[in-house]
Design a protein around this motif. Sequence first.
Motif, PDB file in Angstrom:
ATOM      1  N   PRO A 191       1.653  26.456  -1.479  1.00 29.35           N
ATOM      2  CA  PRO A 191       0.552  27.062  -0.732  1.00 29.35           C
ATOM      3  C   PRO A 191       0.029  28.308  -1.451  1.00 29.35           C
ATOM      4  N   GLN A 192      -1.284  28.477  -1.431  1.00 25.49           N
ATOM      5  CA  GLN A 192      -1.919  29.609  -2.092  1.00 25.49           C
ATOM      6  C   GLN A 192      -2.346  30.698  -1.113  1.00 25.49           C
ATOM      7  N   VAL A 193      -2.526  30.336   0.161  1.00 24.17           N
ATOM      8  CA  VAL A 193      -2.973  31.298   1.168  1.00 24.17           C
ATOM      9  C   VAL A 193      -1.755  31.791   1.945  1.00 24.17           C
ATOM     10  N   GLY A 194      -1.443  33.065   1.807  1.00 21.38           N
ATOM     11  CA  GLY A 194      -0.305  33.650   2.495  1.00 21.38           C
ATOM     12  C   GLY A 194      -0.648  34.039   3.926  1.00 21.38           C
ATOM     13  N   LEU A 195       0.371  34.383   4.679  1.00 22.45           N
ATOM     14  CA  LEU A 195       0.200  34.746   6.080  1.00 22.45           C
ATOM     15  C   LEU A 195      -0.732  35.940   6.246  1.00 22.45           C
ATOM     16  N   ASP A 196      -0.564  36.973   5.430  1.00 23.56           N
ATOM     17  CA  ASP A 196      -1.422  38.152   5.557  1.00 23.56           C
ATOM     18  C   ASP A 196      -2.892  37.784   5.392  1.00 23.56           C
ATOM     19  N   ALA A 221       0.287  23.912  12.872  1.00 21.20           N
ATOM     20  CA  ALA A 221      -0.977  24.557  13.213  1.00 21.20           C
ATOM     21  C   ALA A 221      -1.783  24.735  11.927  1.00 21.20           C
ATOM     22  N   ILE A 222      -3.055  24.352  11.969  1.00 16.91           N
ATOM     23  CA  ILE A 222      -3.910  24.477  10.793  1.00 16.91           C
ATOM     24  C   ILE A 222      -4.818  25.686  10.985  1.00 16.91           C
ATOM     25  N   ALA A 223      -4.560  26.724  10.202  1.00 18.08           N
ATOM     26  CA  ALA A 223      -5.354  27.953  10.269  1.00 18.08           C
ATOM     27  C   ALA A 223      -6.541  27.844   9.329  1.00 18.08           C
ATOM     28  N   LEU A 280       0.840  -1.193   0.000  1.00 14.69           N
ATOM     29  CA  LEU A 280       0.000   0.000   0.000  1.00 14.69           C
ATOM     30  C   LEU A 280       0.881   1.251   0.000  1.00 14.69           C
ATOM     31  N   THR A 281       0.636   2.159  -0.917  1.00 13.86           N
ATOM     32  CA  THR A 281       1.364   3.424  -0.935  1.00 13.86           C
ATOM     33  C   THR A 281       0.735   4.335   0.110  1.00 13.86           C
ATOM     34  N   THR A 282       1.541   4.724   1.094  1.00 11.08           N
ATOM     35  CA  THR A 282       1.049   5.527   2.210  1.00 11.08           C
ATOM     36  C   THR A 282       1.864   6.810   2.306  1.00 11.08           C
ATOM     37  N   VAL A 283       1.166   7.929   2.494  1.00 12.15           N
ATOM     38  CA  VAL A 283       1.833   9.206   2.690  1.00 12.15           C
ATOM     39  C   VAL A 283       1.442   9.718   4.070  1.00 12.15           C
ATOM     40  N   LEU A 284       2.441   9.964   4.905  1.00  8.82           N
ATOM     41  CA  LEU A 284       2.219  10.541   6.227  1.00  8.82           C
ATOM     42  C   LEU A 284       2.363  12.053   6.105  1.00  8.82           C
ATOM     43  N   VAL A 285       1.241  12.738   6.066  1.00  4.74           N
ATOM     44  CA  VAL A 285       1.238  14.193   5.904  1.00  4.74           C
ATOM     45  C   VAL A 285       1.286  14.815   7.290  1.00  4.74           C
ATOM     46  N   LEU A 292      -3.903  22.746   2.802  1.00  7.54           N
ATOM     47  CA  LEU A 292      -3.764  21.361   3.253  1.00  7.54           C
ATOM     48  C   LEU A 292      -4.755  20.465   2.516  1.00  7.54           C
ATOM     49  N   ALA A 293      -6.004  20.904   2.413  1.00 13.65           N
ATOM     50  CA  ALA A 293      -7.034  20.121   1.726  1.00 13.65           C
ATOM     51  C   ALA A 293      -6.681  19.906   0.256  1.00 13.65           C
ATOM     52  N   ALA A 294      -6.152  20.929  -0.389  1.00 18.19           N
ATOM     53  CA  ALA A 294      -5.774  20.808  -1.799  1.00 18.19           C
ATOM     54  C   ALA A 294      -4.672  19.769  -1.969  1.00 18.19           C
ATOM     55  N   PHE A 295      -3.699  19.784  -1.070  1.00 18.54           N
ATOM     56  CA  PHE A 295      -2.607  18.809  -1.137  1.00 18.54           C
ATOM     57  C   PHE A 295      -3.125  17.394  -0.908  1.00 18.54           C
ATOM     58  N   LEU A 296      -3.976  17.234   0.097  1.00 17.42           N
ATOM     59  CA  LEU A 296      -4.537  15.908   0.383  1.00 17.42           C
ATOM     60  C   LEU A 296      -5.375  15.403  -0.791  1.00 17.42           C
TER      61      LEU A 296
END
Length: 149
Positions: free
Chosen positions: A130-135, A13-15, A4-9, A52-56
């Motif tokens: 990532p598309q969402v920056g800190l600001d 902190a998830i904003a 099984l190909t498994t990725v441990l993401v 994070l959702a986009a990557f998953l």
Amino acid sequence: MGGLTTVLVRPPAIAGAGETSTWNTLRPQSFRDGDRSVNPAKSWAWVHVDDLAAFLADLAVGAVATSEDPEQGPVAGGTTPVLVAGEPATWGEYLGAVGQATGIEPEWTDEPVWTGQLRTDRARRWGWTPQVGLDAALAELREGLTAQR
């Protein structure tokens, strides 16, 4: 489970907006309740929930190609860890935004703290950006907290 190909993401902190969001709802409530002391230089590693959702999703649908080299993609039939994080930030930036939105001043300290950053080179080599920056993430945080006042 062999093969099984498994990725441990591993996100930090998830904003992102939401009633159960630790960093946009629960941690600010602790701040209001008096937990507001920190060295402002302390690193605050974060990722926005949308990134994070986009990557998953890309992983789930196979948009990230497997590879024999974990630096180029998940190892087919193996387990590959990967870190995902937004741009470097500090607790001063995060709690500063919380304080601004709640009208409560953070209590800055000067104890020794971690000031490093998470390396996301592997995720970026896999095609994640990532598309969402800190600001934008902090503006969303302030907006949500201001609405709660």
